[in-house]
Each structure stands twice: as structure tokens, then as C-alpha cells.
Scaffold this active site. Structure first.
Site, PDB file in Angstrom:
ATOM      1  CE  LYS A   1      -4.005   1.737   2.720  1.00 41.07           C
ATOM      2  NZ  LYS A   1      -4.835   1.469   3.927  1.00 41.07           N
TER       3      LYS A   1
ATOM      4  CB  SER B   1      -8.229   3.159   2.841  1.00 41.26           C
ATOM      5  OG  SER B   1      -7.333   2.559   3.760  1.00 41.26           O
TER       6      SER B   1
ATOM      7  CB  SER C   1      -8.297   0.342   5.748  1.00 41.98           C
ATOM      8  OG  SER C   1      -9.045   1.527   5.719  1.00 41.98           O
TER       9      SER C   1
END
Lengths: 495, 94
Positions: free
Chosen positions: A80, A155, A179
Site C-alpha cells: 500500500k 482504503s 481498511s
């Protein structure tokens, strides 16, 4: 032979050591898959082709000379883009950090490199991890591999999507209110949030420091444990990391659930949960009972208030954490330089942050401001105590708790973008574990009638990763979920 | 409790230079979100201690050892403006 990009990490590791293929072959396979899928998915923000190639060649050379770094040796892994990577652009999907090349690696990143993993690149996220759909990215949204008119969740939507389509064998994200688990559920992969403090946060761009935790995405429960094994454990650079021995989580997978006590959370099976999701969770609960577990209903009354408490605590902490983005030491500085440094800061921040980030900074600033602190932040922290007390009572009765991961399957792009509160509700099942600091995992258990994946959540007490993985492995076996996202199997190659 | 926010004051505290239109839009959204949060305020929590951290941890100390630090050039080169080994900013006083 099947496409290498479809192997699990465990299978790829065996093939590498048997000499069936090389780490460079594995990298080529995921790179080809990325080429096939990225135009539709936009899961990656940056593909570090050069760095990945060099790492794969080194992994092959090391293995040839007998220097084996363990289960992740030569395995392509995506990160990420809020995980700091030395020399590779790291943006947290924000214009305020566009172009930033960090001078250091975060601890999880450094540990993955030391474990021989090949870092493929950086994946898309909601700006600063604030969101549940990966639509709030300054660099454009990601899409769901099962239906590209829908969101991948967020996310960590990019990290979930890469693993779903095979443009990485595994990936890492961060989970502040769900997330990791929610996008894993929406993309049909395994996503896991460890106990708070299990994985160092050094080099994770901070959102809400008392909630943030790094964790893995994978296609199997076994791979999840292998990925976690590589990054878990105390770190001198994070004073909140847990000081103590960490067991090898990949060792706890084949024990079954016979004699375990499992609690289905009443409040997380209520009105707002889609009927098909509810039915899939109930069916799996029955299967667990059939496999020898004692399944009962358990209440977590404070979870009704968890969402509202979270949306005070997380923005409050974010408003403090994001004060560091001031146009002085890194990131965006406004070109409208009129007035003082303070004017420069306020202008740079207004230009660099996107709307959801600004919304949460304002909310957090208000909740922490003089006269409101106790009514909002203080009260939310007391709800957090009630939530922890509820979990403590529940774990006197049961070993693990189960629930849906997400109240719905993947929703259409744009559906909740204009309604912050509807978007916030996406995290209603995942937030309680963040407030408590406990580990939790999402395992895919089936598809709804639109062929969208359904995620099943298993929650365990703090440091209960072993029993959590034990149940997750059994859920995976009972579900027999082998469907792959249509994009992963598409024959259409975009040259 | 109706929520009434002085949004310009909050934006100033947060060092965000927002236009009048932006302030109005964010102000309305914040009021909506905070009304949602009222559920939390209605909850009786007398005698409940706040939790600021999920695990019962005390200060963690690491050994006091010398370790390598970043070379200044490695991060000054990423700064918007730098000079003589320092970050450079506009004037500080009016």
C-alpha cells in the site's frame, strides 16, 4: 501447467526450491497479469519494475548459492502506498506527497526485503487511508476485479485487487477501521488485521495512531500467516510495538475447530446487513457447528455506538498526525507565496489535501478544541472502554467471535461518494476490533447472486492470532471458495 | 443538542486556507456528521474511564545505543526549499 501468477505463496515457494521455475519467472508472471488488468483496475500507483527485477535476480542468485531467506524468498509482494519505501515514490494517494521519494524503508518493508520478498510496487488507497472505496485517491479510483463498475472497497483497495487478480502473490495494507478486511471481503481474498502493536508502525504514514495496524492480503489463510510471520514482532523504532516472543502463525492452521466455542455477534447481524450476506454467515456458522464447534449467539451492545465513537477518535488523531504536512520539510508547497510561513502552510495544506481529508481534519480539530474535548473525544474514549469491556465479557464465553466483514458486497462506483455517513457505515462490522486493539481476519465464503464475493469475519482477543488463524483455516476449508475474479482469468491481453 | 460550528475558526486552527464557499460546504457536512455522533453523547458513561490506547502498555524503552542516522542530504533533497543544510521558509513575522 497453470499460469504461475495463480499459484499460492506456499506453492510458489515449493516450486522455486524444486527448480521448476525462478523468482524472475514469478515476477514476469505477475507483471504480465498487471499488464492485462491495470487498464481496468488501476490497483497500482507505481510499478517498480527495475527494483523488482533486481530483487528477483538476487533472490535467484541467493537460492542458487544456498542462501534461503525463508517462505517469502523470491515472492512478488505489493505494498500500500502509505508504507514508506526507500527511493520509491510514496504518496498515500495525496497530492500533498506527490513525487516524494523517502530516504528510508519502514520496518515492515525492511523486514519483507530481508525475508527475500520481491517488492513489485505501490498500490492505490483512499487518500491517507481515509475511506472505504479507494475512490478518494488523488490519482484516480481503483475498480473491483469482479465487476469493474464497482469499488474494490478501501482504503487498501489497490492491495486487495492486486492479490485478487494475481498481479501480486500477496500484499500489505493498513487497517484503522477495517481498511484491510473490508476490501478483502469485497475482492474475494483473505485480509487480516493483527493485534495492535504486533507489526511496527515505523514507516507507516500515520492516520490514527491508536488504531492503525499493518497486515497482509493473500489468496489463502496459510499465505496470510506466512506474510504475517515475516513482519511481526517488536521494533526499537515503534514504542507501541509489543515486546515479547511471537509464535510462527503458519504453524497453527490444521487443528480444526472441534471443541472450540464460537460466538456469532447479534448486533452485527441486524437490519443494515444485506440478507444474502447474512445468509452466507449463518450458513458458515452452521458448518462450523457441524465441524464440532459450539456456536452460540453473543452480544456486543456497545458496538451500536462503535461507529460514532470511531468517527470522533480517528479524525481527532488524524488532525494531529496530519499537522506535519506543512510544506516545510517534504511534499507540496504552494506557489502563491504571499505573507508569512504560516500563510504558506495554510495555503499548501488547502491545495494539497483532498476533500475527505480536509473534512476529517476539520472534524478532528473541532472535536479536540477547547470546550468540546470532553464532550466528543473524551466521550468517544469512554465508549471505547465499554467496547473493550463487552469484548472481555464475550471472550469469557467463547474463544472467537464471528460476523460479516462488510454489511454489503461491492457497491457501484459513485454510490456512496456524495454521502459520507453512508460510506462510514461500510465499516460497521470491522471497527469494534480496531477500538479494542484485537486481531481479526476476513475469509471469502461465497458469492452473492451477482457473483460478488462475501467476506466472513473472525475476531479473537488480543494476541489471539493463533486461534483466529485456526478457525480461519477451517472456514476456508468448509467454504471451498475457489472462484477467481473474472479479470484474473480474462484471455484479453491489452498490449 | 443542535450542533453549531464556527467553521472559519476551526479551519484556522487546522491551518487550512479555505474559501467562503468551501467553509460553508464543510460546515454543513460537519454538522450532519456531529448530529450522528450525538448518539454517543447520550450514552451514560458515568464512572467509565476513557481508553486512549488499546493495550495495557507502559512506556517502552529501547537500549540507549548509537545507531546510524540519515544523511541530511537524503531528506533535504526532498524538501520544497533548502539552503546551507537547512529547510528554507518564507518570513515568519508579519
Amino acid at each position: 501447467m497453470a499460469d504461475l501468477a495463480d499459484l499460492t505463496i506456499a506453492e510458489a515457494g515449493r516450486g522455486l526450491r524444486a527448480g521448476d521455475f525462478t523468482a524472475v519467472d514469478l515476477l514476469d508472471a505477475v507483471t504480465k497479469r498487471a499488464t492485462m488488468t491495470e487498464a481496468q483496475l488501476h490497483a497500482y500507483l507505481t510499478l517498480d519494475s527495475g527494483g523488482a527485477r533486481a530483487a528477483a535476480e538476487k533472490a535467484d542468485a541467493d537460492l542458487a548459492s544456498g542462501d534461503d531467506h525463508g517462505p517469502l524468498h523470491g515472492i512478488p509482494v505489493a505494498l500500500k502506498d502509505n508504507m514508506v519505501t526507500k527511493g520509491v515514490e510514496t504518496t498515500a494517494s495525496s497530492q500533498i506527497l506527490a513525487g516524494w521519494k523517502p530516504p528510508y524503508d519502514g520496518t515492515a518493508v525492511a523486514r519483507l526485503k530481508a525475508a527475500g520478498a520481491v517488492i513489485t510496487g505501490k498500490t492505490n488507497l483512499d487518500e491517507f487511508a481515509m475511506g472505504s472505496s479507494t475512490e478518494n485517491s488523488a490519482f484516480g479510483p481503483s475498480r473491483n476485479p469482479w465487476d469493474h463498475t464497482r469499488v474494490p472497497g478501501g482504503s487498501s483497495g489497490g492491495s486487495a485487487a492486486t492479490v485478487s487478480v494475481g498481479s501480486a502473490f500477496g500484499s500489505f495494507g493498513s487497517d484503522t477501521g477495517g481498511s484491510i478486511r473490508q476490501p478483502a471481503a469485497l475482492c474475494g481474498v483473505v485480509g487480516m488485521k493483527p493485534t495492535y502493536g504486533m507489526v511496527s508502525r515505523y514507516g507507516l504514514i500515520a492516520f490514527a495512531s491508536s488504531l492503525d495496524q499493518i497486515g497482509p492480503f493473500s489468496r489463502t489463510v496459510e499465505d496470510s500467516a506466512l506474510l504475517l510471520d515475516a513482519v511481526a514482532g517488536w521494533d526499537r523504532m515503534d514504542s507501541t510495538s509489543i515486546d515479547g516472543d511471537v509464535p510462527a502463525f503458519s504453524g497453527s492452521l490444521s487443528k480444526g475447530v472441534e471443541g472450540l466455542r464460537i460466538g456469532l455477534v447479534t448486533e452485527l447481524m441486524g437490519e443494515g446487513i444485506d440478507p444474502q450476506v447474512k445468509a452466507a454467515v449463518t450458513a458458515m456458522a452452521d458448518k462450523l457447528a457441524g465441524a464440532g464447534a459450539e456456536v452460540i449467539e453473543v452480544g456486543l451492545p456497545a458496538s451500536e455506538y462503535a461507529l460514532s465513537a470511531y468517527y470522533l477518535i480517528a479524525p481527532a488523531e488524524a488532525s494531529a498526525n496530519l499537522a506535519r504536512f506543512d510544506g516545510v520539510r517534504y511534499g507540496h508547497r504552494t506557489e502563491h507565496l504571499e505573507g508569512t510561513t504560516e500563510d504558506m502552510m495554510a495555503m499548501s495544506r488547502a491545495e494539497g489535501f483532498g476533500p475527505e481529508v480536509i473534512r476529517r481534519i476539520l472534524l478532528g480539530t473541532y472535536a479536540l478544541s477547547a470546550g468540546y474535548y470532553d464532550a466528543f473525544y473524551g466521550q468517544a474514549q469512554r465508549v471505547r472502554t465499554l467496547m473493550r469491556n463487552d469484548f472481555a465479557s464475550a471472550y469469557e464465553q467463547v474463544d472467537v467471535l464471528i460476523s460479516p466483514t462488510s454489511p454489503t458486497t461491492a457497491f457501484p462506483v459513485g454510490e456512496r461518494a456524495a454521502d459520507p455517513i453512508a460510506m462510514y457505515y461500510s465499516d460497521v462490522c470491522t471497527i469494534p476490533s480496531n477500538l479494542a486493539g484485537d486481531p481479526a481476519i476476513s475469509v471469502p465464503v461465497g458469492l452473492d447472486d451477482q457473483r460478488l464475493p462475501i467476506g466472513f469475519q473472525i475476531m479473537a482477543p488480543a494476541l489471539g492470532e493463533e486461534v483466529m488463524y485456526q478457525v480461519a483455516a477451517e472456514v476456508e476449508r468448509l467454504a471451498g471458495f475457489t472462484d477467481r475474479a473474472p479479470l484474473a482469468t480474462s484471455e484479453v491481453v491489452h498490449p | 443538542m443542535p450542533v453549531d460550528i464556527d467553521i472559519a475558526k476551526v479551519a484556522n486552527l487546522a491551518r487550512l486556507a479555505l474559501s467562503e464557499e468551501e467553509l460553508a460546504a464543510y460546515g454543513t457536512q460537519l454538522e450532519d456528521i456531529l448530529e450522528h455522533a450525538e448518539r454517543v453523547q447520550a450514552l451514560p458513561t458515568d464512572g467509565v474511564e476513557p481508553t486512549s490506547h488499546p493495550l495495557p502498555m507502559v512506556n517502552g524503552f529501547r537500549p540507549d545505543e548509537r545507531t546510524e542516522s540519515l544523511e541530511p542530504e537524503s531528506f533535504l533533497s526532498e524538501a520544497p526549499d533548502a539552503e546551507d543544510g537547512q529547510f528554507r521558509v518564507p518570513r515568519i513575522l508579519e
